[in-house]
Design an enzyme around this catalytic site. Structure first.
Site, mmCIF file in Angstrom:
data_model
loop_
_atom_site.group_PDB
_atom_site.id
_atom_site.type_symbol
_atom_site.label_atom_id
_atom_site.label_comp_id
_atom_site.label_asym_id
_atom_site.label_seq_id
_atom_site.Cartn_x
_atom_site.Cartn_y
_atom_site.Cartn_z
ATOM 1 N N HIS A 1 33.695 41.482 39.216
ATOM 2 C CA HIS A 1 35.032 41.959 38.853
ATOM 3 C C HIS A 1 34.992 42.441 37.403
ATOM 4 O O HIS A 1 34.299 41.861 36.561
ATOM 5 C CB HIS A 1 36.052 40.829 39.027
ATOM 6 C CG HIS A 1 37.460 41.322 38.869
ATOM 7 N ND1 HIS A 1 38.026 41.539 37.634
ATOM 8 C CD2 HIS A 1 38.388 41.679 39.785
ATOM 9 C CE1 HIS A 1 39.261 42.000 37.802
ATOM 10 N NE2 HIS A 1 39.506 42.096 39.104
ATOM 11 N N GLY B 1 45.717 42.086 43.030
ATOM 12 C CA GLY B 1 45.836 41.066 42.004
ATOM 13 C C GLY B 1 47.259 40.532 41.931
ATOM 14 O O GLY B 1 47.697 39.757 42.778
ATOM 15 N N GLY B 2 47.999 40.993 40.950
ATOM 16 C CA GLY B 2 49.337 40.485 40.671
ATOM 17 C C GLY B 2 50.234 40.362 41.897
ATOM 18 O O GLY B 2 50.924 39.346 42.085
ATOM 19 N N ASN C 1 43.465 38.492 44.948
ATOM 20 C CA ASN C 1 42.728 37.890 43.838
ATOM 21 C C ASN C 1 43.747 37.239 42.909
ATOM 22 O O ASN C 1 44.442 37.935 42.170
ATOM 23 C CB ASN C 1 41.927 38.983 43.110
ATOM 24 C CG ASN C 1 41.283 38.485 41.835
ATOM 25 O OD1 ASN C 1 41.244 37.278 41.570
ATOM 26 N ND2 ASN C 1 40.782 39.410 41.026
ATOM 27 N N TRP C 2 43.833 35.923 42.980
ATOM 28 C CA TRP C 2 44.858 35.221 42.192
ATOM 29 C C TRP C 2 44.475 35.089 40.727
ATOM 30 O O TRP C 2 45.273 34.648 39.916
ATOM 31 C CB TRP C 2 45.115 33.837 42.804
ATOM 32 C CG TRP C 2 46.004 33.870 44.014
ATOM 33 C CD1 TRP C 2 46.222 34.947 44.851
ATOM 34 C CD2 TRP C 2 46.809 32.804 44.530
ATOM 35 N NE1 TRP C 2 47.107 34.612 45.842
ATOM 36 C CE2 TRP C 2 47.486 33.298 45.675
ATOM 37 C CE3 TRP C 2 47.024 31.489 44.148
ATOM 38 C CZ2 TRP C 2 48.358 32.509 46.430
ATOM 39 C CZ3 TRP C 2 47.892 30.700 44.900
ATOM 40 C CH2 TRP C 2 48.558 31.209 46.023
ATOM 41 N N SER D 1 46.437 47.683 40.701
ATOM 42 C CA SER D 1 47.882 47.944 40.760
ATOM 43 C C SER D 1 48.395 48.323 42.140
ATOM 44 O O SER D 1 49.291 49.160 42.261
ATOM 45 C CB SER D 1 48.267 49.003 39.716
ATOM 46 O OG SER D 1 48.044 48.513 38.415
ATOM 47 N N GLY E 1 45.977 45.869 36.645
ATOM 48 C CA GLY E 1 47.040 45.202 35.892
ATOM 49 C C GLY E 1 47.849 46.115 34.993
ATOM 50 O O GLY E 1 48.573 45.636 34.117
ATOM 51 N N GLU F 1 36.900 42.071 35.014
ATOM 52 C CA GLU F 1 37.240 41.062 34.005
ATOM 53 C C GLU F 1 36.048 40.152 33.721
ATOM 54 O O GLU F 1 35.867 39.677 32.595
ATOM 55 C CB GLU F 1 38.478 40.264 34.465
ATOM 56 C CG GLU F 1 39.741 41.112 34.338
ATOM 57 C CD GLU F 1 40.859 40.750 35.296
ATOM 58 O OE1 GLU F 1 40.823 39.672 35.900
ATOM 59 O OE2 GLU F 1 41.780 41.590 35.441
ATOM 60 N N GLU G 1 37.516 49.481 42.047
ATOM 61 C CA GLU G 1 38.623 49.108 41.170
ATOM 62 C C GLU G 1 38.496 49.839 39.840
ATOM 63 O O GLU G 1 37.767 49.383 38.947
ATOM 64 C CB GLU G 1 38.621 47.605 40.913
ATOM 65 C CG GLU G 1 38.783 46.765 42.163
ATOM 66 C CD GLU G 1 39.427 45.425 41.836
ATOM 67 O OE1 GLU G 1 40.490 45.143 42.400
ATOM 68 O OE2 GLU G 1 38.885 44.683 41.011
#
Ligand code: PGA
Length: 246
Positions: free
Chosen positions: A95, A229-230, A10-11, A208, A169, A97, A163
């Site tokens: 998600h 993610g990251g 997931n960018w 993470s 993050g 966010e 998640e």
């Protein structure tokens, strides 16, 4: 039933056209990972280009969100049909966010999951508890309720991403035992659905995931892949995480 692991990146809101070089490395690396399904969910602006670059490879393109309707006067929004048309095979819905910054409720997420189905996209439905909910022993109940509210009754092909909000993050992760407990809860929930959902539906862990913890987290029972993610922004790290399945 053997479920093919899915490792999805997931960018988020990262990536300009110049990121295509990094994506090309993922496509090249996928050739040596036949046992794992790899997916990249870039910003919408990169979907068509990445889909073209991925043609002939096993790498799938996903979107990060969609509107519930197919078209209409919704300035700035993108429908599931448009994402499919651009080359996406899947879409993340719900998600945390989106739930947090855009006020998306379970009902919104359910409508988006239905839109994905209508357009022929695989819905990746995200659920997860907050830190306070975990600390007060409510994590399993919160996740079950989110699934009840977010997954349409007649949805057959979908993926669940667990998640924990507090793990996204932050560099924090649940213990493998806690991940196993929650994935068992989700597996049981899936077992109450029609068809063979309990056996065939993949449950991803997200929050993470790094090259350092992937092996341990992805070895847990009922973890059928990861939503990263990251660490998915660097091809080398993303591929190393996927290699944890070898
Ligand atoms: P993270 O994000 O890997 O950067 O924690 C995961 C996600 O939000 O899907």
């Amino acid at each position: 039933m053997a479920r093919r692991p899915l490792v999805a990146g997931n960018w988020k809101m990262h990536g300009l056209q110049s990121a295509s070089g990094e994506f090309d490395k993922i496509v090249a690396g996928a050739r040596s990972l036949p046992g794992v399904e790899l997916m990249v969910c870039p910003p919408a602006t990169l979907i068509a280009g990445f889909a073209a670059a991925a043609r002939g490879s096993s790498v799938l393109i996903g979107a990060q969100d969609c509107h519930a309707l197919a078209s209409g006067a919704y300035t700035g929004d993108i429908s599931a049909e448009m994402l499919k048309d651009a080359g996406a095979a899947a879409v993340i819905v719900g998600h945390s966010e989106r739930r947090h910054y855009h006020g998306e409720t379970d009902a919104t997420v359910r409508a988006k999951a239905l839109a994905a189905k209508r357009a022929g996209l695989l819905a990746i439905v995200c659920v997860g508890e907050t830190r306070a909910e975990r600390d007060t022993g409510r994590a399993a109940a919160v996740v079950r309720a989110a699934l009840d509210g977010s997954v349409p009754d007649d949805l057959v092909d979908f993926v669940v991403a667990y998640e924990p909000v507090w793990a996204i993050g932050t560099g924090l992760t649940p213990t493998p035992a806690d991940v196993g407990d929650m994935h068992r809860v989700i597996r049981e929930w899936l077992g109450s659905r029609p068809g063979k959902a309990g056996e065939r539906t993949r449950i991803l862990y997200g929050g993470s995931v790094t090259t350092a913890n992937a092996k341990e987290l992805l070895a847990v029972d009922n973890v059928d892949g990861a939503l990263v993610g990251g660490a998915s922004l660097k091809a080398q790290d993303f591929l190393a995480i996927a290699r944890a399945y070898r």
